[in-house]
Design a protein around this motif. Sequence first.
Motif, PDB file in Angstrom:
ATOM      1  N   THR A  19       0.940  -1.289   0.023  1.00  0.00           N
ATOM      2  CA  THR A  19      -0.065  -0.167  -0.162  1.00  0.00           C
ATOM      3  C   THR A  19       0.891   1.145  -0.051  1.00  0.00           C
ATOM      4  N   LEU A  20       1.744   1.202   1.100  1.00  0.00           N
ATOM      5  CA  LEU A  20       2.838   2.568   1.073  1.00  0.00           C
ATOM      6  C   LEU A  20       4.122   1.960   0.644  1.00  0.00           C
ATOM      7  N   VAL A  21       4.505   0.628   0.736  1.00  0.00           N
ATOM      8  CA  VAL A  21       5.786   0.186   0.108  1.00  0.00           C
ATOM      9  C   VAL A  21       5.602  -0.935  -0.495  1.00  0.00           C
ATOM     10  N   TYR A  22       6.380  -1.409  -1.244  1.00  0.00           N
ATOM     11  CA  TYR A  22       6.528  -2.738  -2.120  1.00  0.00           C
ATOM     12  C   TYR A  22       6.795  -4.066  -1.167  1.00  0.00           C
ATOM     13  N   CYS A  23       6.052  -4.979  -1.331  1.00  0.00           N
ATOM     14  CA  CYS A  23       6.231  -6.218  -0.522  1.00  0.00           C
ATOM     15  C   CYS A  23       6.267  -7.391  -1.426  1.00  0.00           C
ATOM     16  N   ASN A  24       5.292  -7.549  -2.064  1.00  0.00           N
ATOM     17  CA  ASN A  24       5.012  -8.863  -2.827  1.00  0.00           C
ATOM     18  C   ASN A  24       5.844  -9.214  -3.769  1.00  0.00           C
ATOM     19  N   THR A 111      15.515  -7.636   2.486  1.00  0.00           N
ATOM     20  CA  THR A 111      15.674  -6.316   1.290  1.00  0.00           C
ATOM     21  C   THR A 111      15.305  -5.016   1.785  1.00  0.00           C
ATOM     22  N   GLU A 112      16.116  -4.108   1.073  1.00  0.00           N
ATOM     23  CA  GLU A 112      15.899  -2.921   1.375  1.00  0.00           C
ATOM     24  C   GLU A 112      14.508  -2.543   0.813  1.00  0.00           C
ATOM     25  N   VAL A 113      13.339  -2.009   1.470  1.00  0.00           N
ATOM     26  CA  VAL A 113      12.039  -1.583   1.165  1.00  0.00           C
ATOM     27  C   VAL A 113      12.208  -0.267   0.181  1.00  0.00           C
ATOM     28  N   GLU A 114      11.115  -0.290  -0.828  1.00  0.00           N
ATOM     29  CA  GLU A 114      11.037   0.915  -1.645  1.00  0.00           C
ATOM     30  C   GLU A 114       9.698   1.441  -1.387  1.00  0.00           C
ATOM     31  N   MET A 119       4.159   8.039  -2.522  1.00  0.00           N
ATOM     32  CA  MET A 119       3.915   7.707  -1.236  1.00  0.00           C
ATOM     33  C   MET A 119       3.945   9.226  -0.564  1.00  0.00           C
ATOM     34  N   ILE A 120       5.107   9.778  -0.590  1.00  0.00           N
ATOM     35  CA  ILE A 120       5.528  10.898   0.227  1.00  0.00           C
ATOM     36  C   ILE A 120       4.481  12.204  -0.248  1.00  0.00           C
ATOM     37  N   ASP A 121       4.379  12.443  -1.427  1.00  0.00           N
ATOM     38  CA  ASP A 121       3.282  13.317  -1.990  1.00  0.00           C
ATOM     39  C   ASP A 121       1.969  13.102  -1.182  1.00  0.00           C
ATOM     40  N   THR A 122       1.531  11.931  -1.337  1.00  0.00           N
ATOM     41  CA  THR A 122       0.118  11.472  -0.819  1.00  0.00           C
ATOM     42  C   THR A 122      -0.011  11.661   0.681  1.00  0.00           C
ATOM     43  N   LEU A 123       0.871  11.136   1.606  1.00  0.00           N
ATOM     44  CA  LEU A 123       0.959  11.567   2.790  1.00  0.00           C
ATOM     45  C   LEU A 123       1.208  12.992   3.387  1.00  0.00           C
ATOM     46  N   GLY A 139       2.377  -8.342  10.814  1.00  0.00           N
ATOM     47  CA  GLY A 139       3.474  -9.081  10.389  1.00  0.00           C
ATOM     48  C   GLY A 139       4.066  -8.854  11.863  1.00  0.00           C
ATOM     49  N   GLU A 140       5.479  -9.100  11.841  1.00  0.00           N
ATOM     50  CA  GLU A 140       6.221  -9.145  13.077  1.00  0.00           C
ATOM     51  C   GLU A 140       6.796  -7.873  13.371  1.00  0.00           C
ATOM     52  N   ALA A 141       6.814  -7.390  14.750  1.00  0.00           N
ATOM     53  CA  ALA A 141       7.046  -6.023  15.009  1.00  0.00           C
ATOM     54  C   ALA A 141       8.392  -5.701  14.559  1.00  0.00           C
ATOM     55  N   VAL A 142       9.440  -6.505  14.771  1.00  0.00           N
ATOM     56  CA  VAL A 142      10.866  -6.140  14.538  1.00  0.00           C
ATOM     57  C   VAL A 142      10.841  -5.782  12.851  1.00  0.00           C
ATOM     58  N   ILE A 143      10.487  -6.701  12.320  1.00  0.00           N
ATOM     59  CA  ILE A 143      10.233  -6.713  10.623  1.00  0.00           C
ATOM     60  C   ILE A 143       9.726  -5.349  10.201  1.00  0.00           C
ATOM     61  N   GLN A 144       8.415  -5.124  10.555  1.00  0.00           N
ATOM     62  CA  GLN A 144       7.646  -3.881  10.188  1.00  0.00           C
ATOM     63  C   GLN A 144       8.376  -2.615  10.706  1.00  0.00           C
ATOM     64  N   GLN A 145       8.802  -2.711  11.882  1.00  0.00           N
ATOM     65  CA  GLN A 145       9.439  -1.554  12.312  1.00  0.00           C
ATOM     66  C   GLN A 145      10.730  -1.269  11.465  1.00  0.00           C
ATOM     67  N   ARG A 146      11.285  -2.184  11.110  1.00  0.00           N
ATOM     68  CA  ARG A 146      12.469  -1.804  10.235  1.00  0.00           C
ATOM     69  C   ARG A 146      12.036  -1.005   8.939  1.00  0.00           C
ATOM     70  N   LYS A 147      11.055  -1.401   8.354  1.00  0.00           N
ATOM     71  CA  LYS A 147      10.406  -0.978   7.340  1.00  0.00           C
ATOM     72  C   LYS A 147       9.930   0.729   7.593  1.00  0.00           C
ATOM     73  N   ILE A 148       9.415   0.618   8.752  1.00  0.00           N
ATOM     74  CA  ILE A 148       8.874   1.896   9.047  1.00  0.00           C
ATOM     75  C   ILE A 148      10.093   2.982   9.527  1.00  0.00           C
ATOM     76  N   ASP A 149      11.165   2.571  10.114  1.00  0.00           N
ATOM     77  CA  ASP A 149      12.170   3.189  10.326  1.00  0.00           C
ATOM     78  C   ASP A 149      12.820   3.555   8.868  1.00  0.00           C
TER      79      ASP A 149
END
Length: 258
Positions: A19-24, A111-114, A119-123, A139-149
Amino acid sequence: MPNASKHSNQTILFDLDDTLVYCNKYFDAVSEQFLDLMTTWFAAYRVNAQDVQRVQSEFDITEVQKTGFVSEHFPQSLQHTLIHFSTLTGREVSPQEMELLWKLGMSVYETEVEPYPGMIDTLDKLRDEGHELFLYTGGEAVIQQRKIDQMQLSTYFGDRIFIRQHKTTEALESIVEHLRLDRFKTWMIGNSLRTDVMPALINGLNAIYLKQATEWAYNLVDLTVKPQGAFVTIEKLVQVPQVILDWQSGQGTPKLSL
């Protein structure tokens, strides 16, 4: 008289992955490597890629349905698929192959998320218009928090971030109740019919479905819930602000069309 909350600032809950970052696409890339390995290992047994892909997907989805979004599910599904076809064909499985598949499956989380385009313009636009933004991801907190950071998303969401192992109707309801949100002016935005759209509709929220060209089979379900508010499908993230603006200005009640 129109509901006043429709014209006030809205509460917007965003999904994270796809939705905000690539995953699949990262999972798809690893899956392609897995299929190449399997068709090579089982070349003498005429095992085809379509059957391998189907079995792996069944293993993966079954575990997600049981215990939610756990990182080990994906590499385990690769190993279980190897064992499945080895049992069928009599081909022996080596410890080295099992270890290789585990490392391959876990590599997707490194993988480094993109960000998705816009995304930035929308937010930025939604925040500047005065809407309150929340992040609700599975998801798992550690993995998702890494993407958020990595994406510096706390700039937009602050501490309004919810990470759940299970994204269900009950999980979303608990957030809505905890925050005492006005359902008429609360939006859930995500790419999953199962974990984003359906729970939102059942809980009486507005929903925006970010439809993807290709989607994980787990996310696809038939929708049987009648929307109580706005319900629209988009194909680009940057369309979100206009959808909400149209809803606020009374330019129709968008409905989903698949």
